[in-house]
Design an enzyme around this catalytic site. Structure first.
Site, short mmCIF file in Angstrom:
data_model
loop_
_atom_site.label_atom_id
_atom_site.label_comp_id
_atom_site.label_asym_id
_atom_site.label_seq_id
_atom_site.Cartn_x
_atom_site.Cartn_y
_atom_site.Cartn_z
N LYS A 44 14.88 52.25 18.63
CA LYS A 44 13.93 52.02 17.56
C LYS A 44 13.70 53.35 16.85
CE LYS A 44 10.05 51.93 20.84
NZ LYS A 44 10.67 51.88 22.17
N ASP A 63 5.33 58.40 17.36
CA ASP A 63 4.89 58.76 18.71
C ASP A 63 5.56 60.01 19.27
OD1 ASP A 63 7.42 57.68 19.05
OD2 ASP A 63 6.96 56.89 21.03
N GLU A 86 9.68 45.14 17.91
CA GLU A 86 8.83 44.80 19.04
C GLU A 86 7.38 45.03 18.64
OE1 GLU A 86 10.61 45.66 23.12
OE2 GLU A 86 10.96 47.48 21.99
N GLU A 87 6.52 44.24 19.28
CA GLU A 87 5.10 44.38 19.01
C GLU A 87 4.58 45.77 19.40
OE1 GLU A 87 3.11 44.87 21.84
OE2 GLU A 87 4.95 44.64 23.02
N ARG A 145 -0.95 43.59 30.05
CA ARG A 145 -1.02 43.35 28.61
C ARG A 145 -1.21 41.86 28.37
NH1 ARG A 145 0.22 48.30 27.06
NH2 ARG A 145 2.16 49.36 27.61
N THR A 153 10.85 50.41 32.02
CA THR A 153 11.33 49.83 30.77
C THR A 153 12.23 50.80 30.01
OG1 THR A 153 9.14 48.82 30.67
CG2 THR A 153 10.53 48.53 28.75
N ASP A 194 10.25 57.30 18.23
CA ASP A 194 10.86 55.98 18.03
C ASP A 194 9.85 54.91 17.63
OD1 ASP A 194 9.70 55.82 20.53
OD2 ASP A 194 11.53 55.24 21.60
N ARG A 195 8.56 55.16 17.86
CA ARG A 195 7.55 54.17 17.46
C ARG A 195 6.96 54.50 16.09
NH1 ARG A 195 4.07 52.13 22.61
NH2 ARG A 195 5.83 51.85 24.01
N SER A 218 7.88 59.31 26.09
CA SER A 218 7.54 58.55 24.89
C SER A 218 6.12 58.80 24.41
CB SER A 218 7.78 57.06 25.16
OG SER A 218 7.59 56.33 23.99
N HIS A 219 5.31 57.76 24.39
CA HIS A 219 3.97 57.84 23.83
C HIS A 219 2.95 58.31 24.87
CE1 HIS A 219 4.86 54.11 25.78
NE2 HIS A 219 3.58 53.95 26.04
N ARG A 255 9.60 57.63 34.41
CA ARG A 255 8.43 58.35 33.91
C ARG A 255 7.47 58.64 35.05
NH1 ARG A 255 7.59 55.08 28.23
NH2 ARG A 255 9.66 55.65 27.47
N THR A 289 11.16 42.28 26.70
CA THR A 289 10.68 43.58 26.22
C THR A 289 11.65 44.68 26.65
OG1 THR A 289 8.40 42.88 26.28
CG2 THR A 289 8.79 45.23 26.49
N ASP A 346 8.22 60.72 21.07
CA ASP A 346 9.66 60.94 20.89
C ASP A 346 10.21 60.35 19.59
OD1 ASP A 346 9.23 58.37 21.91
OD2 ASP A 346 11.21 58.27 22.81
C1 G16 Z 1 9.57 51.28 25.77
C2 G16 Z 1 10.77 50.55 25.32
C3 G16 Z 1 10.37 49.48 24.34
C4 G16 Z 1 9.34 48.57 24.95
C5 G16 Z 1 8.20 49.36 25.49
C6 G16 Z 1 7.35 48.43 26.30
O1 G16 Z 1 8.99 51.93 24.68
O2 G16 Z 1 11.66 51.45 24.68
O3 G16 Z 1 11.51 48.78 23.96
O4 G16 Z 1 8.83 47.67 24.02
O5 G16 Z 1 8.66 50.38 26.34
O6 G16 Z 1 6.38 49.13 26.94
P1 G16 Z 1 5.54 48.41 28.07
O7 G16 Z 1 6.49 47.99 29.15
O8 G16 Z 1 4.56 49.46 28.45
O9 G16 Z 1 4.89 47.23 27.40
P2 G16 Z 1 8.85 53.50 24.62
O10 G16 Z 1 8.43 53.80 23.21
O11 G16 Z 1 7.80 53.81 25.65
O12 G16 Z 1 10.20 54.05 24.99
#
Ligand code: G16
Length: 543
Positions: free
Chosen positions: A376, A277, A363-364, A496, A18, A281-282, A113-114, A22, A344, A279
């Protein structure tokens, strides 16, 4: 400059998810692994003359080593300049801003990210295009294709750069500029929000707590909240960036941001709590013992955007990812502006923003942002809320409840089943896919199925089509169940389940979302047969 061409062999697992590639740190540490992926990025791009690259990461373990490698490879692949955040640090939104401000030929952002950081945890890398946003699918697909056939990569034979000293090192054919990681981003924020009003709020007894979760927003939060907005020093927690994020899981939700959650639900609860988070963005927004769902947060920011200087002329449109609740749709309908439903992934919002179709997106998954960058932006969301509170002079809870009273409440929750063996997770999804047609028109308890599909999106700007983006079960009363496989995990698969029930009558709503959604949860588990297939009886995370 001496350039070395190094022979290599392809790895088969370099498919960006996504949000980039990673993997565990140990995977990236294999000889040639990082280099292969970086070369695959450069092979995909046609690097123009005088191209500049933005480079930085969230400070997690392996960040500095990876940056030295990428500088050498960028120099060897024709970039004339690399702009690097001091200490190798750039939050994702700050990197997006630098790409746009300096008009660089995109950027490489190092982050998982997170996901947790550390020698035995996760690392990640992604390429953002010149608009500052994550590369679209056609580019990430091409990177993956290149990674499968790569035979060699190029590296300049230059010494390591001191990442901590600001200034420019001019190498033959390529300059490396170390910039202040925070200043430009803090200026951007100061230009968008009513800092005088927020300063008055934060220095007048309003209790504010921000948790950087030992991750990248620490230095940004200090510069913005302490230095520019005058908040007391004890407003900030966990603001030193460490390579393992203090051993925690830097995901700002009710489970992982427990340090903050304990405070906000404790005896000395502040008026406002927020976390960001790995990086940056969240974001998670909390009032006194009160959680704001990310979907509600987006809707409330949209409804109150006119109170924020950057949006006082109004917003042109909004967008949300499909699993995000429809709360913002109701705001858009009332405002008479367009609302887009995308798959997503933040990359889908970029085209809409570049085409001037939307101002705000969300986004949720705890992501909210606007067209000020193409990512974000966690601190931006916190500042939106502080600005709105400073103007409305109401508590978080009061603002949310007034919103529900006006628009109704989209009761919402997400249940995650993490680290499931991939075959089992695939079996759950395959079962749903094969059966959903048969459920249309059927009743389950209080709910009747109106429609089911596997969400597909046709981009209104470039016409590209994305299929299989999540299975939706839509009920006649507007409630929904959505199933989707995560694209960001690194351990097995994560299923999910997104649950949403619309309650138009706020006077009768159940305050507890889990209670209100209980019947939908039972239906979801029954239809998917998830427990029998995976053996996992409970979700690992509920948000
Ligand atoms: C990334 C994307 C987001 C997306 C998320 C979904 O977030 O940047 O736009 O909503 O993945 O995660 P998953 O596929 O696990 O539901 P981030 O913050 O990890 O870069």
């Amino acid at each position: 400059m001496q350039i070395k061409t190094i022979k290599t062999q392809a790895f088969s697992d370099q498919k960006p998810g996504t949000s980039g590639l990673r993997k565990k740190v140990s995977v990236f540490q294999q000889p040639h692994y990082l280099e292969n992926f970086v070369q695959s990025i450069f092979d995909t791009l046609i690097v123009p003359e005088n191209a500049v690259l933005t480079l930085g990461g969230d400070g997690r373990f392996y960040n500095r080593e990876a940056i030295q490698v990428i500088i050498k490879m960028a120099a060897a692949n024709g970039f004339v300049k690399v702009i690097v955040g001091q200490g190798g640090i750039l939050s994702t939104p700050a990197a997006s801003h630098i790409i746009r401000q300096h008009q660089t030929f995109g950027g490489i952002i190092l982050s998982a990210s997170h996901n947790p950081g550390g020698p035995d945890k996760d690392f990640g890398i992604k390429y953002n295009t010149a608009n500052g946003g994550p590369a679209p699918e056609k580019i990430t697909e091409a990177i993956f294709e290149n990674s499968k056939v790569i035979q060699c990569y190029k590296k300049a034979e230059i010494v390591n750069i001191d990442l901590d000293v600001l200034g420019e090192t001019v190498l033959e054919g390529c300059a490396v500029t170390i910039i202040d990681s925070v200043h430009g981003y803090a200026d951007l924020m100061e230009g968008m929000f009513d800092f005088a009003a927020i300063r008055a709020l934060l220095t007048d007894g309003f209790q504010f707590k921000f948790d950087a979760m030992h991750a990248v927003t620490g230095p940004y939060a200090k510069a913005i909240f302490l230095d520019r907005l005058g908040a007391p020093a004890d407003s900030l927690m966990n603001c030193e960036v460490t390579e393992d994020f203090g051993g925690g899981h830097p995901d700002p939700n009710l489970t992982y941001a427990h340090d903050l959650v304990d405070i906000v639900y404790g005896m000395q609860a502040p008026d406002f709590g927020a976390a960001s988070d790995g990086d940056g963005d969240r974001n998670m927004i909390l009032g006194k013992a009160f959680f704001v769902t990310p979907s509600d947060s987006l809707a409330i920011i949209a409804a109150n955007a006119h109170l924020i200087p950057a949006y006082k002329q109004g917003i042109v449109g909004v967008a949300r990812s499909m699993p995000t609740s429809g709360a913002v749709d109701r705001v858009a309908a009332k405002m008479g502006i367009d609302c887009y439903e995308t798959p997503t992934g933040w990359k889908f919002f970029g085209n809409l923003m570049d085409a001037g179709k939307v101002t705000l997106c969300g986004e949720e998954s705890f992501g909210t942002g606007s067209n000020h960058v193409r990512e974000k932006d966690g601190l931006w969301a916190v500042l939106c809320w502080l600005n709105i509170i400073a103007v409305r002079k109401q508590s978080v809870e009061k603002i949310v409840k007034a919103h529900w009273a006006e628009y109704g409440r989209n009761v919402y929750s997400r249940h995650d089943y993490e680290a499931i063996p991939t075959v089992k997770a695939d079996r759950v999804i395959a079962r749903l896919r094969h059966q959903f047609d048969t459920w249309i028109g059927q009743g389950f308890g209080n709910y009747q199925v109106k429609a089911c599909d596997d969400f597909a999106y046709s981009d209104p700007v470039d016409g590209s089509v994305s299929v299989s983006q999540g299975i939706r079960i839509l009920f006649t009363d507007g409630s929904r169940i959505v199933f989707r496989l995560s694209g960001t995990g690194t351990r097995g698969a994560t299923i999910r389940i997104y649950l949403e029930a619309y309650d138009p009558d706020v006077a009768n709503h159940h305050l507890d979302a889990q209670q209100a959604l209980k019947e939908l949860v039972d239906i979801a588990l029954r239809l998917s047969d998830l427990i029998a297939i995976t053996g996992q009886t409970q979700p690992t995370v509920i948000t």
